[in-house]
Scaffold this active site. Sequence first.
Site, PDB file in Angstrom:
ATOM      1  N   ILE A 144       4.106 -14.226  24.779  1.00 46.13           N
ATOM      2  CA  ILE A 144       3.394 -14.269  23.506  1.00 46.13           C
ATOM      3  C   ILE A 144       3.567 -13.079  22.463  1.00 46.13           C
ATOM      4  CG2 ILE A 144       1.661 -15.945  24.450  1.00 46.13           C
ATOM      5  CD1 ILE A 144      -0.163 -13.568  24.879  1.00 46.13           C
ATOM      6  N   ASP A 145       4.034 -12.125  23.306  1.00 54.29           N
ATOM      7  CA  ASP A 145       4.194 -10.646  22.424  1.00 54.29           C
ATOM      8  C   ASP A 145       5.407 -10.974  21.344  1.00 54.29           C
ATOM      9  OD1 ASP A 145       2.216  -9.368  24.009  1.00 54.29           O
ATOM     10  OD2 ASP A 145       3.769  -8.663  25.554  1.00 54.29           O
ATOM     11  N   MET A 189      -4.023  -9.023  22.103  1.00 55.09           N
ATOM     12  CA  MET A 189      -2.965  -8.367  23.133  1.00 55.09           C
ATOM     13  C   MET A 189      -1.729  -8.016  22.353  1.00 55.09           C
ATOM     14  SD  MET A 189      -2.625 -11.200  26.406  1.00 55.09           S
ATOM     15  CE  MET A 189      -3.891 -11.152  27.707  1.00 55.09           C
ATOM     16  N   GLY A 190      -1.095  -7.268  22.956  1.00 58.03           N
ATOM     17  CA  GLY A 190       0.175  -6.464  22.463  1.00 58.03           C
ATOM     18  C   GLY A 190       0.239  -4.874  22.837  1.00 58.03           C
ATOM     19  N   ARG A 191       1.303  -4.669  23.651  1.00 58.62           N
ATOM     20  CA  ARG A 191       1.192  -3.185  24.086  1.00 58.62           C
ATOM     21  C   ARG A 191       2.076  -2.428  22.818  1.00 58.62           C
ATOM     22  NH1 ARG A 191       1.326  -0.901  28.757  1.00 58.62           N
ATOM     23  NH2 ARG A 191       0.977  -2.600  29.868  1.00 58.62           N
ATOM     24  N   GLU A 246      -4.247  -4.028  21.427  1.00 57.21           N
ATOM     25  CA  GLU A 246      -4.851  -3.400  22.564  1.00 57.21           C
ATOM     26  C   GLU A 246      -3.795  -2.212  22.784  1.00 57.21           C
ATOM     27  OE1 GLU A 246      -4.368  -5.709  26.145  1.00 57.21           O
ATOM     28  OE2 GLU A 246      -2.172  -6.177  25.716  1.00 57.21           O
ATOM     29  N   LEU A 301      -7.589 -15.867  27.079  1.00 58.48           N
ATOM     30  CA  LEU A 301      -7.889 -17.019  26.241  1.00 58.48           C
ATOM     31  C   LEU A 301      -6.876 -17.252  25.087  1.00 58.48           C
ATOM     32  CD1 LEU A 301     -11.866 -16.742  25.563  1.00 58.48           C
ATOM     33  CD2 LEU A 301     -10.796 -18.173  27.230  1.00 58.48           C
ATOM     34  N   ARG A 303      -3.486 -16.666  25.510  1.00 53.66           N
ATOM     35  CA  ARG A 303      -2.309 -17.108  26.055  1.00 53.66           C
ATOM     36  C   ARG A 303      -2.441 -18.452  26.850  1.00 53.66           C
ATOM     37  NH1 ARG A 303      -1.515 -12.426  30.711  1.00 53.66           N
ATOM     38  NH2 ARG A 303      -2.597 -13.442  32.279  1.00 53.66           N
TER      39      ARG A 303
END
Length: 417
Positions: A144-145, A189-191, A246, A301, A303
């Site tokens: 998803i990234d 999300m996402g590093r 995040e 949620l 993903r």
Amino acid sequence: MNNLKGAAIIGQSGGPTSVINASAAGVFIEALKQPNITRVYGAAHGIKGILNEEFYDINQEDLKELELLKTTPSSSIGSVRYKLKPLEEDDSEYKRLLEVFKKYNIRYFFYNGGNDSMDTCNKVSKFFKNNDYECYCMGVPKTIDNDLWKTDHCPGYASAAKYVATTFMELRCDATVYDTPMVAVVEVMGRNAGWLTAASALAAYKGSGPDLIYLPEVPFDLEKFYKDVEKVYKEKNGQVIIAVSEGVKTKEGKYVPELVENNVAVDSFGHKQLGGTASVLANLLKEKLGVKVRPIELSLLQRCAQHLAAQHDVEEAFGAGAEAVKAAVSGVTDYMIGFERTYINGKYVCKYIKIPLEEVANAEKKVPLEWITKDGTGLTQDYINYALPLIEGEPAKAPLEDGLPRFAKLKKIFVNK
């Protein structure tokens, strides 16, 4: 077409998505059709399942249930976060893999995952070659990234992006009903890559999204953040919605939680475990503004929301799995199936391509800086044009039983157990 006959196995690794099962279905169903593939296995929890000799006999599954994987979220055979040690440090796990592959005459290996998974697939393939074991290894993309190198987009991204955009639109409706001030900080999300947080801009494009968007591609400045929020707060009578990845970091390389905590845990890949960005920023804003601030973390949620899956995403994920099998049985190895965007008569069309594993392993594709507004709090029309075609269409939904989705129910019969 090569003439090598043997079993095929697929493992999955990393965070699941709403369409990772669709990719597995593509591998399973296509592999079962191939005359040179004598048996089809599903590794229980990725590479770890192979090391432990724990995998499922897919030949004993009902075709109907395998078809239902297309509309079943997450990983039905189990995922894992496990990093093989560098070969030069310890070759014992590689030798063990070779032992298992020989024992079951596994000649086709498919690994379904993101950056680290492609690295694992690449390392295994090279070890087998150096030890004269003929095995065709193919990577099946997933994340998803949306940060896999050299592919236009990744399976899982469009559906998660659609969920994020829809959720922000719904949140805007809910969070602005009162005549009292309220700031909502929503963590996505996402590093290192902000593709998923960027999807909130699709909601803004529809006039119902966040006021401020912060991606990890731009260094996070806490003082600027305060000023950005205060400005919107005054302009919109105290009602502010913020989207933040995040993984946003200061120019010194600190994640937001590290601004208030000294130690942040790391996972098996050495990545710092994220989460808590929204809570930290909400507390800081509450002290700064003295108003109600609500932290919201979308967490898992975003993903697993198969009910909001994008049609192209499901179809392309399934197709990627099938294409990987077709490539392997034709004699192709050491590649990942990627996507190339084309347009026919103005309509978006996805073309499958092959990307060398060594090029995609551990490489990251970030949101282009030119797609981020100059003030670092939004996305340009270029991103909107990129993302909109991906989220179009409604796929077939999971059939309903008693008004609830009927997901796939695999027998999961272990081999030799």
